[in-house]
Design a protein around this motif. Sequence first.
Motif, mmCIF file in Angstrom:
data_model
loop_
_atom_site.group_PDB
_atom_site.id
_atom_site.type_symbol
_atom_site.label_atom_id
_atom_site.label_comp_id
_atom_site.label_asym_id
_atom_site.label_seq_id
_atom_site.Cartn_x
_atom_site.Cartn_y
_atom_site.Cartn_z
ATOM 1 N N PRO A 107 -37.073 -1.779 3.416
ATOM 2 C CA PRO A 107 -35.739 -2.281 3.090
ATOM 3 C C PRO A 107 -34.691 -1.723 4.036
ATOM 4 C CG PRO A 107 -36.466 -0.667 1.473
ATOM 5 C CD PRO A 107 -37.618 -0.916 2.388
ATOM 6 N N ARG A 108 -33.689 -2.524 4.310
ATOM 7 C CA ARG A 108 -32.609 -2.094 5.191
ATOM 8 C C ARG A 108 -31.780 -1.037 4.457
ATOM 9 N NH1 ARG A 108 -29.138 -3.275 9.363
ATOM 10 N NH2 ARG A 108 -26.962 -3.457 8.845
ATOM 11 N N ARG A 109 -31.519 0.066 5.152
ATOM 12 C CA ARG A 109 -30.700 1.105 4.541
ATOM 13 C C ARG A 109 -29.236 0.720 4.658
ATOM 14 N NH1 ARG A 109 -28.093 4.357 8.124
ATOM 15 N NH2 ARG A 109 -28.797 4.316 10.265
ATOM 16 N N LEU A 110 -28.448 1.254 3.747
ATOM 17 C CA LEU A 110 -27.021 1.009 3.814
ATOM 18 C C LEU A 110 -26.455 1.733 5.024
ATOM 19 C CD1 LEU A 110 -26.085 1.442 0.063
ATOM 20 C CD2 LEU A 110 -26.306 -0.682 1.364
ATOM 21 N N ALA A 111 -25.530 1.119 5.720
ATOM 22 C CA ALA A 111 -24.923 1.724 6.891
ATOM 23 C C ALA A 111 -24.091 2.932 6.485
ATOM 24 C CB ALA A 111 -24.038 0.709 7.609
ATOM 25 N N HIS A 112 -24.164 3.969 7.284
ATOM 26 C CA HIS A 112 -23.304 5.127 7.110
ATOM 27 C C HIS A 112 -21.882 4.682 7.414
ATOM 28 C CE1 HIS A 112 -21.517 9.046 7.952
ATOM 29 N NE2 HIS A 112 -22.487 9.533 7.206
ATOM 30 N N ALA A 113 -20.913 5.281 6.788
ATOM 31 C CA ALA A 113 -19.515 4.864 6.965
ATOM 32 C C ALA A 113 -19.116 4.858 8.440
ATOM 33 C CB ALA A 113 -18.588 5.784 6.182
ATOM 34 N N THR A 114 -19.595 5.838 9.219
ATOM 35 C CA THR A 114 -19.212 5.882 10.629
ATOM 36 C C THR A 114 -19.847 4.758 11.425
ATOM 37 O OG1 THR A 114 -20.993 7.427 11.129
ATOM 38 C CG2 THR A 114 -18.824 8.374 10.636
ATOM 39 N N GLU A 115 -20.932 4.168 10.921
ATOM 40 C CA GLU A 115 -21.555 3.055 11.619
ATOM 41 C C GLU A 115 -20.709 1.786 11.522
ATOM 42 O OE1 GLU A 115 -25.490 2.773 10.045
ATOM 43 O OE2 GLU A 115 -26.124 4.626 11.008
ATOM 44 N N ARG A 116 -19.836 1.731 10.532
ATOM 45 C CA ARG A 116 -18.963 0.564 10.382
ATOM 46 C C ARG A 116 -17.654 0.747 11.142
ATOM 47 N NH1 ARG A 116 -20.902 1.258 4.980
ATOM 48 N NH2 ARG A 116 -18.980 2.317 4.464
ATOM 49 N N PHE A 117 -17.356 1.975 11.553
ATOM 50 C CA PHE A 117 -16.116 2.275 12.264
ATOM 51 C C PHE A 117 -16.285 1.902 13.728
ATOM 52 C CE2 PHE A 117 -13.489 5.192 14.754
ATOM 53 C CZ PHE A 117 -12.253 4.954 14.184
ATOM 54 N N ASP A 118 -15.324 1.185 14.283
ATOM 55 C CA ASP A 118 -15.461 0.781 15.683
ATOM 56 C C ASP A 118 -14.262 1.217 16.526
ATOM 57 O OD1 ASP A 118 -16.927 -0.284 17.756
ATOM 58 O OD2 ASP A 118 -15.900 -2.204 17.648
ATOM 59 N N GLY A 119 -13.629 2.318 16.146
ATOM 60 C CA GLY A 119 -12.515 2.842 16.928
ATOM 61 C C GLY A 119 -12.984 3.976 17.822
ATOM 62 N N PRO A 120 -12.058 4.756 18.335
ATOM 63 C CA PRO A 120 -12.413 5.884 19.196
ATOM 64 C C PRO A 120 -13.429 6.805 18.523
ATOM 65 C CG PRO A 120 -10.045 5.544 19.183
ATOM 66 C CD PRO A 120 -10.619 4.640 18.132
ATOM 67 N N THR A 121 -14.446 7.171 19.261
ATOM 68 C CA THR A 121 -15.543 7.978 18.737
ATOM 69 C C THR A 121 -15.784 9.147 19.675
ATOM 70 O OG1 THR A 121 -16.517 6.017 17.721
ATOM 71 C CG2 THR A 121 -17.959 7.924 17.988
ATOM 72 N N THR A 122 -15.967 10.329 19.100
ATOM 73 C CA THR A 122 -16.137 11.551 19.879
ATOM 74 C C THR A 122 -17.612 11.896 20.039
ATOM 75 O OG1 THR A 122 -14.036 12.381 19.036
ATOM 76 C CG2 THR A 122 -15.542 14.005 19.983
ATOM 77 N N LEU A 123 -18.011 12.141 21.270
ATOM 78 C CA LEU A 123 -19.328 12.706 21.556
ATOM 79 C C LEU A 123 -19.103 14.211 21.688
ATOM 80 C CD1 LEU A 123 -22.221 11.648 23.595
ATOM 81 C CD2 LEU A 123 -21.092 13.692 24.415
ATOM 82 N N TYR A 124 -19.913 14.994 20.996
ATOM 83 C CA TYR A 124 -19.728 16.449 21.063
ATOM 84 C C TYR A 124 -21.025 17.135 21.449
ATOM 85 C CZ TYR A 124 -21.647 16.130 16.322
ATOM 86 O OH TYR A 124 -22.445 15.846 15.237
ATOM 87 N N ARG A 125 -20.858 18.241 22.158
ATOM 88 C CA ARG A 125 -21.960 19.116 22.531
ATOM 89 C C ARG A 125 -21.654 20.496 21.959
ATOM 90 N NH1 ARG A 125 -21.306 15.642 26.829
ATOM 91 N NH2 ARG A 125 -23.197 14.876 27.826
ATOM 92 N N MET A 126 -22.658 21.129 21.358
ATOM 93 C CA MET A 126 -22.504 22.459 20.780
ATOM 94 C C MET A 126 -23.346 23.435 21.590
ATOM 95 S SD MET A 126 -20.632 21.941 18.107
ATOM 96 C CE MET A 126 -20.269 20.870 16.748
ATOM 97 N N TYR A 127 -22.735 24.545 21.982
ATOM 98 C CA TYR A 127 -23.401 25.553 22.801
ATOM 99 C C TYR A 127 -23.392 26.897 22.083
ATOM 100 C CZ TYR A 127 -22.736 22.254 26.648
ATOM 101 O OH TYR A 127 -22.754 21.140 27.457
ATOM 102 N N ASP A 128 -24.407 27.729 22.364
ATOM 103 C CA ASP A 128 -24.416 29.082 21.810
ATOM 104 C C ASP A 128 -23.723 30.040 22.785
ATOM 105 O OD1 ASP A 128 -26.274 29.689 23.826
ATOM 106 O OD2 ASP A 128 -27.954 29.935 22.456
ATOM 107 N N GLN A 129 -23.724 31.330 22.479
ATOM 108 C CA GLN A 129 -23.020 32.303 23.314
ATOM 109 C C GLN A 129 -23.609 32.432 24.709
ATOM 110 O OE1 GLN A 129 -22.327 36.076 21.398
ATOM 111 N NE2 GLN A 129 -20.433 35.237 20.556
ATOM 112 N N ALA A 130 -24.889 32.140 24.853
ATOM 113 C CA ALA A 130 -25.528 32.183 26.172
ATOM 114 C C ALA A 130 -25.361 30.858 26.908
ATOM 115 C CB ALA A 130 -27.006 32.530 26.028
ATOM 116 N N ASP A 131 -24.538 29.976 26.370
ATOM 117 C CA ASP A 131 -24.238 28.660 26.919
ATOM 118 C C ASP A 131 -25.455 27.725 26.932
ATOM 119 O OD1 ASP A 131 -21.873 27.353 27.543
ATOM 120 O OD2 ASP A 131 -22.406 27.213 29.656
ATOM 121 N N ARG A 132 -26.385 27.955 25.984
ATOM 122 C CA ARG A 132 -27.519 27.040 25.805
ATOM 123 C C ARG A 132 -27.060 25.897 24.918
ATOM 124 N NH1 ARG A 132 -30.622 32.192 25.251
ATOM 125 N NH2 ARG A 132 -29.681 32.181 23.200
#
Length: 172
Positions: free
Chosen positions: A17-42
Motif C-alpha cells: 500500500p502507498r504510504r501517506l506522504a510526510h508533510a515535508t513531501e507536500r511542501f514545495d518551497g525553499p528547502t534546506t540541505l544540511y550536513r552534520m559534522y563531528d568535532q574531528a570534522d567527519r
Amino acid sequence: MDQQDTTRAAAVAATGPRRLAHATERFDGPTTLYRMYDQADRLLYIGITCNTSQRWDSHRALSPWWPLVARKELTVYPDRRAALVAETAAIGAEAPSYNVSSNPRAGRRDVHLVLKGERAKALADLARAEHLSISRFVMKLVDTALAQAAGDPDMDEALRRVRVTTQKGGRR
C-alpha cells in the motif's frame, strides 16, 4: 472494476500500500540541505528539511549520532525536488557515517533504540560510570552478553540469523 482500479490494485499487490506522504513531501518551497559534522570534522549525516528547528528537535530525540554534532553546514534550494536531487548526490559521493538511503556504505545494519524516562537515565548513568559514550557502553554490554552466551544452541542460531541479515545489508 474499471481499468484504473485494476492498475491501482496491481500496483498495490506488487509494491504494497502507498504510504501517506510526510508533510515535508507536500511542501514545495525553499528547502534546506544540511550536513552534520563531528568535532574531528567527519561527516555524520546529510538531510533535507523545510523546517530546520523542527528537524533538529527530531534528530535530538531520535538520532543516536546527534550528541556528536559539532558543526552544521546549510545550503538552501528553491524547492524540495532540487534539494532531494542534491541530497541523493551528496550522500552517494560523500558517504556520511549515519545515512542509510543512497549511501554506498549502507551495507551495514544499524540498531536504533529509543529509551525514555528512567531507563534512559539509568543507561546514561551506567555509561558515565564506565567513562563511555552510551553507544560504546551498549556495544560493551552486547559483547559481554555474546561472550556469555557462546555455545548456547539457541543463541548460536539467533546469531547466525543476525549475521545472515547483516550480510544481506540493505535498507531498514
